[in-house]
Motif scaffolding. Structure first.
Motif, PDB file in Angstrom:
ATOM      1  N   ASP A 185       0.839  -1.197   0.000  1.00 54.52           N
ATOM      2  CA  ASP A 185       0.000   0.000   0.000  1.00 54.52           C
ATOM      3  C   ASP A 185       0.879   1.254   0.000  1.00 54.52           C
ATOM      4  OD1 ASP A 185      -1.569   2.250   0.974  1.00 54.52           O
ATOM      5  OD2 ASP A 185      -3.131   0.786   1.415  1.00 54.52           O
ATOM      6  N   HIS A 186       0.840   1.995  -1.090  1.00 53.63           N
ATOM      7  CA  HIS A 186       1.719   3.169  -1.241  1.00 53.63           C
ATOM      8  C   HIS A 186       1.391   4.250  -0.217  1.00 53.63           C
ATOM      9  CE1 HIS A 186       3.396   6.760  -3.480  1.00 53.63           C
ATOM     10  NE2 HIS A 186       4.415   5.943  -3.399  1.00 53.63           N
ATOM     11  N   ALA A 187       0.105   4.471   0.014  1.00 44.94           N
ATOM     12  CA  ALA A 187      -0.309   5.497   0.967  1.00 44.94           C
ATOM     13  C   ALA A 187       0.195   5.177   2.369  1.00 44.94           C
ATOM     14  CB  ALA A 187      -1.830   5.635   0.967  1.00 44.94           C
ATOM     15  N   LEU A 188       0.049   3.918   2.800  1.00 49.90           N
ATOM     16  CA  LEU A 188       0.518   3.531   4.134  1.00 49.90           C
ATOM     17  C   LEU A 188       2.036   3.676   4.244  1.00 49.90           C
ATOM     18  CD1 LEU A 188      -1.620   0.372   5.018  1.00 49.90           C
ATOM     19  CD2 LEU A 188      -1.769   2.677   6.001  1.00 49.90           C
ATOM     20  N   LEU A 189       2.739   3.365   3.163  1.00 49.27           N
ATOM     21  CA  LEU A 189       4.196   3.492   3.171  1.00 49.27           C
ATOM     22  C   LEU A 189       4.613   4.959   3.319  1.00 49.27           C
ATOM     23  CD1 LEU A 189       7.043   2.348   2.915  1.00 49.27           C
ATOM     24  CD2 LEU A 189       6.764   2.381   0.424  1.00 49.27           C
ATOM     25  N   LEU A 190       3.944   5.851   2.615  1.00 51.06           N
ATOM     26  CA  LEU A 190       4.255   7.278   2.741  1.00 51.06           C
ATOM     27  C   LEU A 190       3.980   7.777   4.163  1.00 51.06           C
ATOM     28  CD1 LEU A 190       2.939   8.779  -0.626  1.00 51.06           C
ATOM     29  CD2 LEU A 190       5.310   8.680   0.155  1.00 51.06           C
ATOM     30  N   ILE A 191       2.862   7.342   4.730  1.00 47.93           N
ATOM     31  CA  ILE A 191       2.501   7.770   6.091  1.00 47.93           C
ATOM     32  C   ILE A 191       3.541   7.289   7.104  1.00 47.93           C
ATOM     33  CG2 ILE A 191       0.818   7.411   7.949  1.00 47.93           C
ATOM     34  CD1 ILE A 191      -1.336   7.335   5.642  1.00 47.93           C
ATOM     35  N   SER A 192       3.955   6.038   6.993  1.00 45.72           N
ATOM     36  CA  SER A 192       4.949   5.506   7.945  1.00 45.72           C
ATOM     37  C   SER A 192       6.316   6.146   7.709  1.00 45.72           C
ATOM     38  CB  SER A 192       5.041   3.979   7.854  1.00 45.72           C
ATOM     39  OG  SER A 192       5.510   3.571   6.577  1.00 45.72           O
ATOM     40  N   SER A 193       6.644   6.463   6.456  1.00 42.69           N
ATOM     41  CA  SER A 193       7.926   7.100   6.146  1.00 42.69           C
ATOM     42  C   SER A 193       7.982   8.511   6.728  1.00 42.69           C
ATOM     43  CB  SER A 193       8.147   7.150   4.633  1.00 42.69           C
ATOM     44  OG  SER A 193       8.172   5.854   4.076  1.00 42.69           O
ATOM     45  N   LEU A 194       6.868   9.227   6.648  1.00 47.68           N
ATOM     46  CA  LEU A 194       6.792  10.573   7.238  1.00 47.68           C
ATOM     47  C   LEU A 194       6.989  10.523   8.748  1.00 47.68           C
ATOM     48  CD1 LEU A 194       3.816  12.066   5.203  1.00 47.68           C
ATOM     49  CD2 LEU A 194       6.112  13.048   5.338  1.00 47.68           C
ATOM     50  N   GLU A 195       6.343   9.561   9.371  1.00 48.66           N
ATOM     51  CA  GLU A 195       6.463   9.417  10.826  1.00 48.66           C
ATOM     52  C   GLU A 195       7.904   9.108  11.229  1.00 48.66           C
ATOM     53  OE1 GLU A 195       5.516   9.061  14.911  1.00 48.66           O
ATOM     54  OE2 GLU A 195       4.534  10.073  13.240  1.00 48.66           O
ATOM     55  N   GLU A 196       8.546   8.208  10.493  1.00 45.77           N
ATOM     56  CA  GLU A 196       9.945   7.872  10.787  1.00 45.77           C
ATOM     57  C   GLU A 196      10.843   9.092  10.597  1.00 45.77           C
ATOM     58  OE1 GLU A 196      11.306   5.039  12.029  1.00 45.77           O
ATOM     59  OE2 GLU A 196       9.223   4.462  12.339  1.00 45.77           O
ATOM     60  N   GLY A 197      10.574   9.871   9.542  1.00 43.73           N
ATOM     61  CA  GLY A 197      11.347  11.083   9.298  1.00 43.73           C
ATOM     62  C   GLY A 197      11.218  12.077  10.441  1.00 43.73           C
ATOM     63  N   ALA A 198       9.998  12.253  10.933  1.00 41.94           N
ATOM     64  CA  ALA A 198       9.764  13.191  12.039  1.00 41.94           C
ATOM     65  C   ALA A 198      10.483  12.748  13.309  1.00 41.94           C
ATOM     66  CB  ALA A 198       8.260  13.324  12.296  1.00 41.94           C
ATOM     67  N   LYS A 199      10.482  11.457  13.576  1.00 37.46           N
ATOM     68  CA  LYS A 199      11.180  10.925  14.765  1.00 37.46           C
ATOM     69  C   LYS A 199      12.678  11.219  14.696  1.00 37.46           C
ATOM     70  CE  LYS A 199       8.478   6.763  15.600  1.00 37.46           C
ATOM     71  NZ  LYS A 199       8.542   5.310  15.445  1.00 37.46           N
ATOM     72  N   PHE A 200      13.264  10.949  13.530  1.00 39.06           N
ATOM     73  CA  PHE A 200      14.709  11.137  13.377  1.00 39.06           C
ATOM     74  C   PHE A 200      15.081  12.619  13.421  1.00 39.06           C
ATOM     75  CE2 PHE A 200      18.677  10.962  10.661  1.00 39.06           C
ATOM     76  CZ  PHE A 200      19.460  10.375  11.642  1.00 39.06           C
ATOM     77  N   ALA A 201      14.236  13.471  12.838  1.00 40.89           N
ATOM     78  CA  ALA A 201      14.497  14.915  12.875  1.00 40.89           C
ATOM     79  C   ALA A 201      14.506  15.428  14.308  1.00 40.89           C
ATOM     80  CB  ALA A 201      13.452  15.654  12.049  1.00 40.89           C
ATOM     81  N   ALA A 202      13.611  14.900  15.133  1.00 43.27           N
ATOM     82  CA  ALA A 202      13.564  15.325  16.539  1.00 43.27           C
ATOM     83  C   ALA A 202      14.872  14.986  17.253  1.00 43.27           C
ATOM     84  CB  ALA A 202      12.378  14.668  17.243  1.00 43.27           C
ATOM     85  N   LYS A 203      15.426  13.807  16.948  1.00 45.96           N
ATOM     86  CA  LYS A 203      16.718  13.426  17.562  1.00 45.96           C
ATOM     87  C   LYS A 203      17.837  14.359  17.113  1.00 45.96           C
ATOM     88  CE  LYS A 203      15.756   8.469  18.004  1.00 45.96           C
ATOM     89  NZ  LYS A 203      16.060   7.145  17.459  1.00 45.96           N
ATOM     90  N   THR A 204      17.812  14.746  15.830  1.00 45.03           N
ATOM     91  CA  THR A 204      18.839  15.644  15.300  1.00 45.03           C
ATOM     92  C   THR A 204      18.829  16.981  16.033  1.00 45.03           C
ATOM     93  OG1 THR A 204      18.648  14.619  13.130  1.00 45.03           O
ATOM     94  CG2 THR A 204      19.647  16.790  13.193  1.00 45.03           C
ATOM     95  N   CYS A 205      17.656  17.421  16.455  1.00 45.58           N
ATOM     96  CA  CYS A 205      17.530  18.713  17.140  1.00 45.58           C
ATOM     97  C   CYS A 205      18.129  18.708  18.543  1.00 45.58           C
ATOM     98  CB  CYS A 205      16.060  19.126  17.209  1.00 45.58           C
ATOM     99  SG  CYS A 205      15.350  19.530  15.608  1.00 45.58           S
TER     100      CYS A 205
END
Length: 280
Positions: free
Chosen positions: A248-268
């Motif tokens: 499911d492409h939509a589910l993959l995009l949603i989970s990828s966004l969430e993972e990106g947000a988590k990692f960005a928070a650590k970078t901060c």
């Protein structure tokens, strides 16, 4: 998976504490991928001053492959960062330093090397827009960060060669961001991402918009948040496509966004884009 950042590197000089940190969109992509356990490389242009030496030393410590970089006599790229009303802001620099006069021109040897990677990431600060068609012709995924320095003519010219476009859109309201992402998609990019700072991010895939709120933390330094968000997003997305091509492409995009947000928070929570500061 193997990934490569092709283009800009700088040191970010924090004027108020006389400390400089390695950075740059293409370089950050390679470093963040390495932090995430991915085999990564960086290809770009270095000067021969202390800033260049420090970046090279850091990349060697991190085991990012820099075997295809260029080295010239002159000043490495730098960006000046200062503290204004409690926020770190860019207040100038040397516009890429030695890279301005010696931009990266991809040789056949370079292209054979780049072809061994699954994605090549570049940026508007890399002085190599004329080389994008060469990357596209290799058949690998090409991603590109326009930051906030884009206009319609530039987007129209470049996006035909770019699979994934990243734009900083903090200055726009959400409707304006939606219209911009749709326009960029029409120019050729298959995925278009608008980052909006504290308002999060928006992705358009030609059929729907996907929204992601940031993970709120008390940041030490927000520098690199956009680059780290994108790196984790695209690596998670590529892994998902590889593991389950019919998923499911939509589910993959949603989970990828969430993972990106988590990692960005650590970078901060780290000074500079990824640490490794030295006095200047």
């Amino acid at each position: 998976m193997r990934v490569i950042g092709v283009g800009d590197n700088v040191v970010d000089k924090y004027l108020y504490k006389k400390t400089m940190y390695p950075g740059g969109n293409a370089l950050n992509f390679a470093v963040y991928a390495k932090q995430l356990g991915i085999d990564s490389a960086y290809m770009g242009v270095f000067g021969n001053d202390r800033a260049a030496e420090h970046i090279v030393e850091t990349l060697k410590k991190l085991e990012v492959d820099i075997s295809h970089c260029r080295h010239y006599e002159g000043e490495n790229g730098f960006a000046a960062v200062d503290l204004v009303d409690g926020d770190r802001v860019f207040i100038g620099g040397n516009e890429g330093g030695i890279q301005k006069d010696n931009p990266l021109v991809l040789t056949q040897e370079d292209l054979e090397y780049i072809k061994t990677f699954e994605i090549a990431h570049s940026s508007i600060y890399s002085d190599m827009d004329s080389e994008l068609h060469k990357l596209k012709e290799l058949g690998l995924m090409v991603s590109y960060d326009f930051s906030s320095d884009y206009n319609d003519a530039l987007l129209k010219k470049n996006c035909q060669y770019i699979d994934v476009s990243l734009l900083s859109c903090g200055q726009l309201d959400e409707e304006e961001v939606e219209n911009l992402l749709k326009q960029v998609y029409s120019y050729g990019s298959k995925l278009v991402i608008g980052t909006m700072g504290s308002k999060g991010a928006l992705v358009y895939d030609g059929s729907a918009y996907y929204r992601q709120k940031p993970h709120f933390i008390q940041p030490v330094d927000t520098l690199g948040a956009g680059d780290s968000f994108f790196t984790k997003f695209i690596l998670h997305y590529l892994a998902g496509k590889k593991d389950n091509p019919e998923g499911d492409h939509a589910l993959l995009l949603i989970s990828s966004l969430e993972e990106g947000a988590k990692f960005a928070a650590k970078t901060c929570l780290v000074d500079g884009a990824f640490g490794y500061g030295i006095p200047f």
